[in-house]
Structure formats: C-alpha cells, structure tokens
Design a protein around this motif. Sequence first.
Motif, short mmCIF file in Angstrom:
data_model
loop_
_atom_site.label_atom_id
_atom_site.label_comp_id
_atom_site.label_asym_id
_atom_site.label_seq_id
_atom_site.Cartn_x
_atom_site.Cartn_y
_atom_site.Cartn_z
N ASN A 132 -30.01 -10.39 44.91
CA ASN A 132 -29.35 -9.10 45.41
C ASN A 132 -28.46 -9.47 46.41
OD1 ASN A 132 -31.16 -7.47 43.90
ND2 ASN A 132 -32.76 -7.85 45.52
N PRO A 133 -27.12 -9.31 46.04
CA PRO A 133 -26.14 -9.52 47.23
C PRO A 133 -26.22 -8.38 48.51
CG PRO A 133 -24.86 -9.61 44.75
CD PRO A 133 -26.58 -9.00 44.83
N GLY A 134 -25.81 -9.03 49.33
CA GLY A 134 -26.35 -8.21 50.80
C GLY A 134 -27.49 -8.34 51.23
N GLU A 135 -28.46 -9.35 50.43
CA GLU A 135 -29.73 -9.59 51.18
C GLU A 135 -29.59 -10.38 52.07
OE1 GLU A 135 -33.82 -11.54 49.30
OE2 GLU A 135 -32.05 -11.13 47.81
N CYS A 136 -30.59 -10.43 53.24
CA CYS A 136 -30.55 -11.15 54.22
C CYS A 136 -31.45 -12.52 53.86
CB CYS A 136 -31.13 -10.48 55.41
SG CYS A 136 -30.23 -9.04 55.93
N GLY A 137 -30.97 -13.67 54.54
CA GLY A 137 -32.07 -14.56 54.46
C GLY A 137 -31.71 -15.61 53.11
N LEU A 138 -30.71 -15.76 52.83
CA LEU A 138 -30.22 -16.34 51.59
C LEU A 138 -29.47 -17.88 51.86
CD1 LEU A 138 -28.63 -13.83 49.32
CD2 LEU A 138 -30.76 -14.61 49.23
N SER A 139 -29.76 -18.27 53.08
CA SER A 139 -28.94 -19.59 53.68
C SER A 139 -29.59 -20.78 52.79
CB SER A 139 -29.24 -19.55 54.91
OG SER A 139 -28.65 -18.44 55.61
N ASN A 140 -30.63 -20.97 52.59
CA ASN A 140 -31.11 -22.09 51.79
C ASN A 140 -31.27 -21.72 50.34
OD1 ASN A 140 -31.81 -23.56 54.21
ND2 ASN A 140 -33.50 -22.22 54.46
N ALA A 141 -30.88 -20.67 49.79
CA ALA A 141 -31.06 -20.33 48.39
C ALA A 141 -29.84 -20.54 47.55
CB ALA A 141 -31.60 -19.06 48.19
N THR A 142 -29.66 -22.01 47.29
CA THR A 142 -28.19 -22.38 46.62
C THR A 142 -27.92 -21.61 45.44
OG1 THR A 142 -28.28 -24.53 47.74
CG2 THR A 142 -26.70 -24.12 45.81
N ASP A 143 -28.90 -21.47 44.56
CA ASP A 143 -28.47 -20.93 43.11
C ASP A 143 -28.21 -19.47 43.48
OD1 ASP A 143 -31.27 -20.55 44.15
OD2 ASP A 143 -32.09 -19.94 42.17
N LYS A 144 -28.97 -18.78 44.31
CA LYS A 144 -28.52 -17.41 44.59
C LYS A 144 -27.33 -17.31 45.26
CE LYS A 144 -33.34 -15.65 44.90
NZ LYS A 144 -34.25 -14.96 45.84
N VAL A 154 -23.04 -6.70 56.38
CA VAL A 154 -23.56 -8.03 56.56
C VAL A 154 -24.56 -7.91 57.34
CG1 VAL A 154 -21.02 -9.18 56.24
CG2 VAL A 154 -21.84 -8.13 58.45
N CYS A 155 -25.53 -9.03 57.18
CA CYS A 155 -26.69 -9.16 58.25
C CYS A 155 -26.66 -9.76 59.51
CB CYS A 155 -27.92 -9.90 57.30
SG CYS A 155 -28.25 -9.20 55.71
N THR A 156 -27.11 -9.16 60.49
CA THR A 156 -26.82 -9.86 61.79
C THR A 156 -27.54 -11.12 61.88
OG1 THR A 156 -28.85 -8.45 62.52
CG2 THR A 156 -26.47 -7.76 62.97
N SER A 157 -28.55 -11.40 60.86
CA SER A 157 -29.36 -12.65 61.09
C SER A 157 -28.77 -13.97 60.10
CB SER A 157 -30.72 -12.29 60.27
OG SER A 157 -30.63 -11.94 59.10
N ASP A 158 -27.68 -13.35 59.48
CA ASP A 158 -26.75 -14.29 58.68
C ASP A 158 -26.64 -15.73 59.63
OD1 ASP A 158 -25.43 -15.73 56.75
OD2 ASP A 158 -24.67 -13.66 55.93
N VAL A 159 -26.88 -16.85 58.95
CA VAL A 159 -26.38 -18.16 59.43
C VAL A 159 -25.35 -18.91 58.80
CG1 VAL A 159 -28.32 -18.08 61.12
CG2 VAL A 159 -28.44 -19.51 58.93
N GLY A 160 -25.03 -18.24 57.52
CA GLY A 160 -24.22 -18.97 56.55
C GLY A 160 -24.99 -19.92 55.60
N GLY A 161 -24.13 -20.66 54.58
CA GLY A 161 -25.06 -21.53 53.58
C GLY A 161 -25.27 -22.79 54.16
N LYS A 162 -26.37 -23.30 53.62
CA LYS A 162 -26.42 -24.90 54.03
C LYS A 162 -25.63 -25.96 53.23
CE LYS A 162 -29.53 -23.71 57.01
NZ LYS A 162 -29.51 -23.69 58.57
N LEU A 163 -25.51 -25.57 51.92
CA LEU A 163 -24.82 -26.46 50.99
C LEU A 163 -23.41 -26.08 50.63
CD1 LEU A 163 -27.82 -28.16 48.62
CD2 LEU A 163 -26.77 -29.02 50.92
N ILE A 164 -23.59 -24.75 50.26
CA ILE A 164 -22.54 -24.04 49.99
C ILE A 164 -22.25 -22.72 50.81
CG2 ILE A 164 -22.27 -24.93 47.50
CD1 ILE A 164 -23.30 -21.72 46.93
#
Length: 579
Positions: free
Chosen positions: A356-368, A248-258
């Motif tokens: 890429n699962p495990g990638e950091c910074g996907l919070s706003n990328a709903t499709d990903k 898990v990424c320490t910078s992860d803040v969770g998803g915005k919409l999902i």
Amino acid sequence: MTDWAPTWRVLVLVGLLDTCQVLLIPRTTFITGSPGRSLTHFISPGIENTTTLLLSNNGSTLYVGARDAVFSLNVGRPGIMEIRSKVDWSPAEKELQDCTRKGKSEMDCHNFVRVLQFLNATHMYACGTFAFKPTCTYINRKDFSPTGQEVGQGRCPYDPYQRNTAIAVDGALYTGTVANFMGDRHVVSRFMSHADLRLDESQGWLKDPTFVGSTFIPSEGKVYYFFRETSMEYTFINDYSISRIAQVCTSDVGGKLIMQNQWTSFAKAQLRCQADTELPFNIIQDIVTLPPPEGDNPDDTLFYGVFSSQWSMASGQSAVCSFRLGDIKKVFAGNYMKLNRNTLQWGPRHKEKVANPGECGLSNATDKLWFVKENFLAEGSVEPGDQGLTLVSPDQLYSRIAAQRTRASSGKDFTVLFLLTESGFLHKTVLLDKGPHIIEEIQVLKQPQSVKNLLLSITKGVVFVGSSEGVFEVPVSNCSFYLNCAECVLAQDPFCGWDPNRLSCVELSTISSDVAQDVEFGNVNKACKIQTDPYICICSYHGPSRKPGICAVEYGGEASLSQGIQTGGATLGVPKRQP
C-alpha cells in the motif's frame, strides 16, 4: 390590470433572487475608508513585504516575516498592532552584487522571509531568499535574537515570487519548494530530524509542481502536501495542470537497502474540483484545514480549497471545493498506476498489488519498496464532498482562503469562509443549505499583488492579512453596523444577533436569551416577532464602480422595487425607508 400586478411582482422577485444566487453578489460592500467597517493597519517606514505570518499560541503576538526583517507585533488588544521586537536580516553588499550579476533585479535580490515556524517552546526557525541564496536562522523567542545562519536550499525558494510550503512537526521541518537557482528542481523534504529525507523530480515523483500548502494530521501521523503540477497520466493533452494531494509519514526513516534518504511513504492523488458536465477547476490556488467538532471522527476533517481553471470558457473564474479526510484515505488505500521509468508515462498496473503506497513502516520491506517506487500515483481521484462544488464565482478570482465553524442561536453549525480576491477584497461567506451567501466584502488591499497571506485567529475573532502594503487586522464580525432588528437578521451573519434588551445588533456570544437571528433564511417577521415588517430587502447589487443596488422589497404585504441607500461609502443592503 389588477389581476396581472401580483404575478408581475412575483416574477420580478424570483428573477432577482435567482440573479443573486447565480452572481454571488455581496450583500454589503465596504471600500477603503468606509466608516462602517474599520480595519487595523500596521505599516512602518523601512518595513516592506510583510507576507509571512505566525501567531503565538496565546494569540497576543503576531510574528511577521518581511523583506530583510523578522519582527513581532503586539496584538493582545483589539484594534491595536504595535511593534515589539525586530531582527534586521539583510544580505551583504557583495551578496547583492553577486545576485544582480546573475541577471536578477536589484529589487528581487533582497532577503524575503518565506519560512517562519515554531520549532519548540524557545525558538523559531526562519528562512529567506537572501539574494537568491536561501539562508535560514534560529530566533530566540525570549529576547528575539538570531543564532547563526545555515544553508536554506530545499527549505526556502530562491525567487521571492516562487510559492512554497513549510510546516514544523515535533521539531522537524517539512517543506515543499524549489531547490535550485534555475527554478526547475522541486523537492519535498524533511530537515532537523533523526533522518532527513527528500524526493525530487529526477525520478518522476513530481512534474513542475507549485506548492500551495501543507498540514499535519495527528490521528494519521502524516503530513499532507497540496500542490499543482503538469499531468503525466493524460497523454491526449499537453501542459494540462492538475491539482494534487500527497502524503508522507512523520515516522518515515527512509529505506535500508533501496530508497535510502528518500521517502518510502510518499504517495499522491488527484484532487478533482469539477461539476459533472463542466470543465474542471484544475488549478489549486490555496487550501485550508477545518478540523471536525471536538469529539467527532477525525475522518470528518475537511480541506477547503480555492481553484481556478486554465480554460477561459469554464463556468466561472473561481471555485471552492471541500474534501473529506475519510474520502482521501479511501483513495490512497485503493489501486495505483504504474510509472514507466523510460518514458516517465503512467499506465495501468497489471501485476498484483504487493504493498500500500503511503503506508508507514516500509523501511525494511525491500520488495514492497520496489513496488512503491513505481506505483505511487493513486488510480482514483479525490472527489469533492456531498454537495459537489461548494461555490462558483463567475466574476471573482479568489487567491487565498480561511475557514471556521461557528454555532448559530438555533444550535446549528455553519461554516464561514473568508476569501481574498485578486483585486484585494475579502469576501465573508456563509455556507447555507440553499447555497453560499456573501455577507459582506471588505476592501483590504489597494493594489493587486501576487504574494500575500491570510491567517485566521478563531480565538481572537480576527483575520490577519499580510501584504506588500503592511499587515491588516480584520474583525470577523461587524454587528454594530446593522441599526435595527430587520437589518441584523437580513445580514444572515452567524456571528451576529439582535438583542431585544439592548435594542442593538451584537455578537451572538454576548446575548443571554431571546436572540433574534435566522442565518438560513433571514426571516425577519419570524425572528423579530413582528406581524409585518415595513421593509425587507431580498438582495442587492453594489460595490466599487457599481450603481446602487436594486432590492426586491416586501412592503405592506406587496412586492415592490427600491434603490439601495448609500451609507458610509458603501451600499447598505436595505431599501430607503418608507414614510
């Protein structure tokens, strides 16, 4: 007859060498009370189950989580452990009664401290089982006083026998544990951060996991979890355990919409500890991180794990495998399998990879994130390093591991493993090019026990063992036990060398020049600079309830056999001296 004698001696010698390498026989054994290997033991009336250990940055204080208490030990001086401060932390009588009414034993309803981490320069964070009602508190390190109590669900297990892992990074607590009284809900969580996150078994992320460790890799900005769980990708076998690494990424803040309040960077892969044609060692027991030498590529970070097998016909009781961070990153960067949410079964993914699962910074990328939610299990497995299985023991079940890298007099670096057996012995093992060599085994615990801990301090040169029998301090080296140059060299201990000026076997760091040492081969003639050594023990077999060992001895240029001698309750790995 004369013509056959040398051949017979060579065959015996080769046979004994093969036996030693296959059986991984400790060269020297020290049972409890042996004067040749002194241990420091802390035990105090009213203090029990001292199994959670945390060492201060300066190495002078050891913090210990115990049953109904957290305390600190002064370990600044070698061979001395003195209690410095103590916090009593027991459940109230009503809480104990509630616990026993729920069917738990009175013994298990105490507060067993299972999380102890530094949050910052001034405070520690402690969590305990607290009568099957996990509870946490802050402890001021200066005056060792607790501040308040808070619910510890998801931070600490309910049951003192359930395994868990916790690590603090930048003031946030990352945990893997059981999160309910019934013991059937497991979570990976982050607390005390700007965005607390969690994932659990309800959506197929995990399947009955047992967490054994976690580590933070700063160069990646990720926390890696190590655990075993029931496999869902192999449908041809029921209840197949599989070892995992997750990130898990320490910078992860969770998803915005999902995936709100959930990890968006969680991904997991299989750790495979297996020889090509053998049954796998599929049950991870413990893991340790060995950073690369200073200045080297962080991808060369190694993770040494202890594994056992769920099949009795496996090639051994235990195995040690190492995994390289660079290889782990390649697996996580590869293809992923797809989870069928209806059946919770894994299958091949047919659609194009969109993230890429495990990638950091996907919070706003709903499709990903939709892709990540169904594709978080890596298709590839993390294989052990170039040497395959690091160690396989046919007769020992190892439960805990520590590791360090040290430099020999030749300038070559050697890895030393400290392996704790289920029977309570500590095996000090050096990894050689020709295979592992157990330098010595030391009896630390008198009774087998399921909850214990191992903590290595490289700067202090000691291994701490936390147990129900108290806290033990074991020096990593025991050089003075070897009485002459031959014995010192034959030990093949990278910490020890023979000093020709002092005529003694001492720690390598204290010798300025002309050190006699040969870690890889134990060549006495070469290292001690003598033409013919009167005795050279090739290998020996000894230990508790074992007969004195048989050694293959080169004496006057001829191979012969001799019984090992008894010294201080242990069998020394050299034969009786010839007159």
